[in-house]
Design an enzyme around this catalytic site. Structure first.
Site, short mmCIF file in Angstrom:
data_model
loop_
_atom_site.label_atom_id
_atom_site.label_comp_id
_atom_site.label_asym_id
_atom_site.label_seq_id
_atom_site.Cartn_x
_atom_site.Cartn_y
_atom_site.Cartn_z
N CYS A 70 -3.84 -1.90 1.20
CA CYS A 70 -5.01 -1.83 2.07
C CYS A 70 -6.24 -2.40 1.37
O CYS A 70 -6.50 -2.12 0.20
CB CYS A 70 -5.28 -0.39 2.48
SG CYS A 70 -3.95 0.33 3.47
N GLU A 123 -2.66 13.65 3.85
CA GLU A 123 -3.92 12.99 4.14
C GLU A 123 -4.15 13.05 5.65
O GLU A 123 -3.21 13.02 6.43
CB GLU A 123 -3.88 11.53 3.70
CG GLU A 123 -3.80 11.35 2.20
CD GLU A 123 -3.70 9.88 1.79
OE1 GLU A 123 -3.71 9.01 2.68
OE2 GLU A 123 -3.59 9.61 0.59
N CYS A 143 1.57 0.55 -3.29
CA CYS A 143 0.98 1.53 -2.38
C CYS A 143 0.37 2.70 -3.16
O CYS A 143 0.55 2.85 -4.37
CB CYS A 143 2.02 2.01 -1.38
SG CYS A 143 1.33 2.70 0.15
N ASP A 144 -0.34 3.57 -2.42
CA ASP A 144 -1.24 4.56 -3.02
C ASP A 144 -0.66 5.37 -4.17
O ASP A 144 -1.29 5.52 -5.22
CB ASP A 144 -1.71 5.55 -1.95
CG ASP A 144 -2.64 4.92 -0.95
OD1 ASP A 144 -2.77 3.68 -0.94
OD2 ASP A 144 -3.23 5.65 -0.15
N LYS A 145 0.52 5.97 -3.98
CA LYS A 145 1.06 6.88 -4.99
C LYS A 145 1.79 6.14 -6.10
O LYS A 145 2.18 6.75 -7.09
CB LYS A 145 1.99 7.91 -4.33
CG LYS A 145 1.36 8.68 -3.19
CD LYS A 145 0.01 9.26 -3.55
CE LYS A 145 -0.72 9.83 -2.35
NZ LYS A 145 -1.11 8.85 -1.34
N SER A 180 -7.32 10.33 3.30
CA SER A 180 -7.06 8.95 2.90
C SER A 180 -8.29 8.39 2.22
O SER A 180 -9.42 8.82 2.49
CB SER A 180 -6.73 8.12 4.14
OG SER A 180 -6.83 6.74 3.87
#
Length: 564
Positions: free
Chosen positions: A204, A454, A132-134, A480
């Protein structure tokens, strides 16, 4: 004096020998033998495998599978692997809630926890497995701090769903909520899309923050070629994970460390590819944070300079049509890299964890020239890149905007001022925001949020109501990677520390001039001084716990929002 040849075994066990060597280390060895380690295992280099596997998000639910394969590669390369876990949070699940304030905080927790374990246990090498993003910036910050031979492995992106014969992803679900609020779709249609948009494991699918950062890491050289674009269900992923284990062992043999790879040229390569593809604004925060840990001087001006001189060539969501699974079919990140390398826009001699240069990796990759995703640099979607840095009397320390698709636009209108995200979202859903308005959301910065939420729910609501091109949004928070349109984030200084955004009043006229890189309010210096004299900050929302600690330690967004 006679020279001596370095002992390869001593070089490889440069830290773990503190634990395994000598009679005085018998207690430590006893603990290790309790887990089944043999004399042979103890004699090999110790390599940590940090897995961010978790049941809280589809981005990470499968990562232990890749961690197990990484361990096989380490054993094949004559090392002893040790797996441990660390946290992740799901931005998509917590988006639009108070919980989203913990998202950027998690980047620091991930970095700190990986550093803590690898340092304490005297690991000789490290492989991190994230989704995931982080995860990506957190892992990279730890890798840069520790500076032991290390490789990053990305879990891969999700495949698109199918709805009405078209590919869909989570971006469509967020944006259709605005259409639902406007009465343009039914409850049943919303539920049908919700149930099909995310068909399985993986991050994503568009060029949102996860895929932006995995792309940057591959181009910087800290992951293997193909890592960024293989999907989570691509059968090539397992072999790549095994080879990552072998790669870290080769780095140990040759004494190659992350800071040998994370040069200034490597960061410039990452920025070039990010802006050429229209990547997430979060890349600015994260690359600056990683650079700080690698002791590389990287500033906002570097992003703007490179973006001004880099063509925008990838037709990727959120501003385009395609997702990472599409790009993967035609050669992945190497396809973009080949275009930029041939145009002289990349430092081709930058090194990678596989021992090859960036140019060698790009030229060795099988790519498809005739495809719809990536343009040629001499016929780009835009002659300049997808990010811009703004300054002006509202952002003296800088602000960030994703300009992919609207590089030459100017927006001017009255400020609609909101203290934090929720009231702005509700105003949009009630139809109170009109074309030409400039929505201002403040007290969402690193300290003011705290945590710099976000605001995909807000940006998607504007787009869903047909306001995506006629209403600009300005905030000291962030967006985001799925956000697009005239959305200005990271405004610094933030409201909580007395930044000019905190002095705005309802109806003040704001000008967003993208070509001139300006963000200004029609307020005189004298009026700003008068308003500041009467201003007082909002009271902190959290006075204990991790958010309070973070608010006390975090720096400005213009410095990467790092804790120090």
């Amino acid at each position: 004096m006679a020279t001596t040849t370095p002992n390869p075994r001593a070089l490889r066990k440069h830290l773990s020998n503190e634990i395994t060597e000598g009679p005085q280390r018998a207690p430590a060895r006893a603990y290790l033998r309790a887990m089944g380690l043999t004399d042979e295992d103890l004699a090999k280099p110790f390599v940590a495998v940090a897995s961010l596997a978790s049941d809280v998000t589809p981005c990470n639910v499968h990562l232990d599978r890749w961690a197990a394969t990484v361990k096989e590669g380490i054993r094949e390369g004559n090392g002893t692997p040790f797996q441990f876990g660390t946290i992740t949070v799901s931005d998509g699940v917590s988006m639009g809630t108070e919980g989203m304030k913990a998202s950027l905080v998690s980047r620091e927790v991930i970095a700190d926890s990986i550093e803590t374990v690898a340092f304490a246990q005297r690991m000789d090498g490290l492989v991190t497995v994230g989704g995931c993003d982080k995860n990506m910036p957190g892992c990279m910050m730890a890798i840069a701090r520790l500076n032991i031979p290390s490789v990053f492995v990305y879990g891969g992106s999700i495949l698109p769903g199918k709805y009405g014969g078209n590919d869909v992803n989570i971006q469509d679900v967020f944006e259709v909520v605005g259409a639902w609020a406007a009465g343009r779709i039914t409850d049943d249609q919303l539920t049908e899309l919700e149930c099909i948009a995310c068909p399985g494991e993986g991050s994503c699918g568009g060029l949102f923050t996860a895929n932006t950062m995995s792309t940057a890491i591959e181009v910087m050289g800290l992951s293997l070629p193909g890592d960024a674009s293989f999907t989570a269900v691509d059968p090539r992923k397992a072999d790549e994970a095994r080879r990552a284990g072998l790669a870290v062992m080769r780095m140990l043999e040759e004494g190659i460390r992350p800071r040998d790879i994370l040069t200034r040229q490597a960061f410039e390569n990452a920025i070039t590819v990010v802006v050429a593809m229209g990547g997430s604004t979060n890349a600015v925060l994260h690359l600056m944070a990683i650079a700080r840990e690698a002791e590389i001087d990287l500033t906002l001006e570097d992003f703007d300079r490179i973006s001004r001189n880099t063509p925008y060539i990838a037709d990727m969501k959120p501003s385009g049509r395609y997702v990472m699974a599409d790009l993967s079919r035609y050669g992945g990140v190497a396809l973009v890299g080949k275009r930029l390398l041939d145009a002289g826009l990349l430092h081709g001699d930058s090194m990678s964890v596989n021992g090859r240069t960036l140019a060698e990796n790009i030229n060795a990759a099988p790519i498809v020239d005739d495809q719809p995703v990536v343009c040629n640099t001499d016929a780009p979607r835009s002659p300049t890149g997808g990010l811009a840095i703004l300054r002006g009397n509202l952002a003296p320390d800088g602000a960030v905007i994703k300009v992919a698709g609207h590089q030459e636009k100017v927006y001017k209108g009255p400020a609609r001022v909101f203290e934090q995200e929720e009231p702005a979202f509700h105003a949009i859903q009630r139809g109170e925001i009109k074309p030409g308005d400039i929505v201002v959301i403040r007290y969402e910065g690193p300290k003011g949020g705290p945590g710099m939420r976000e605001m995909l729910a807000v940006t998607s609501a504007l787009i869903g109501q047909g306001l995506g091109d006629s209403v600009a949004l300005v905030t000291d928070g962030r967006f985001s990677g799925a956000s697009h349109g005239p959305m200005v984030g990271h405004v610094a200084p933030e409201a909580m520390v007395g930044g000019p955004i905190g002095m705005l009043q309802e109806g003040d006229i704001i000008t967003l001039d993208i070509p001139k890189r300006r963000l200004d309010a029609q307020i005189s210096d004298e009026e700003f001084v008068d308003r500041r004299a009467r201003w007082s900050p909002m009271k902190p929302r959290y006075t204990n716990g991790v958010l309070a600690k973070y608010a006390k330690l975090v720096s400005s967004a213009s410095e990467g929002a790092v804790t120090q």
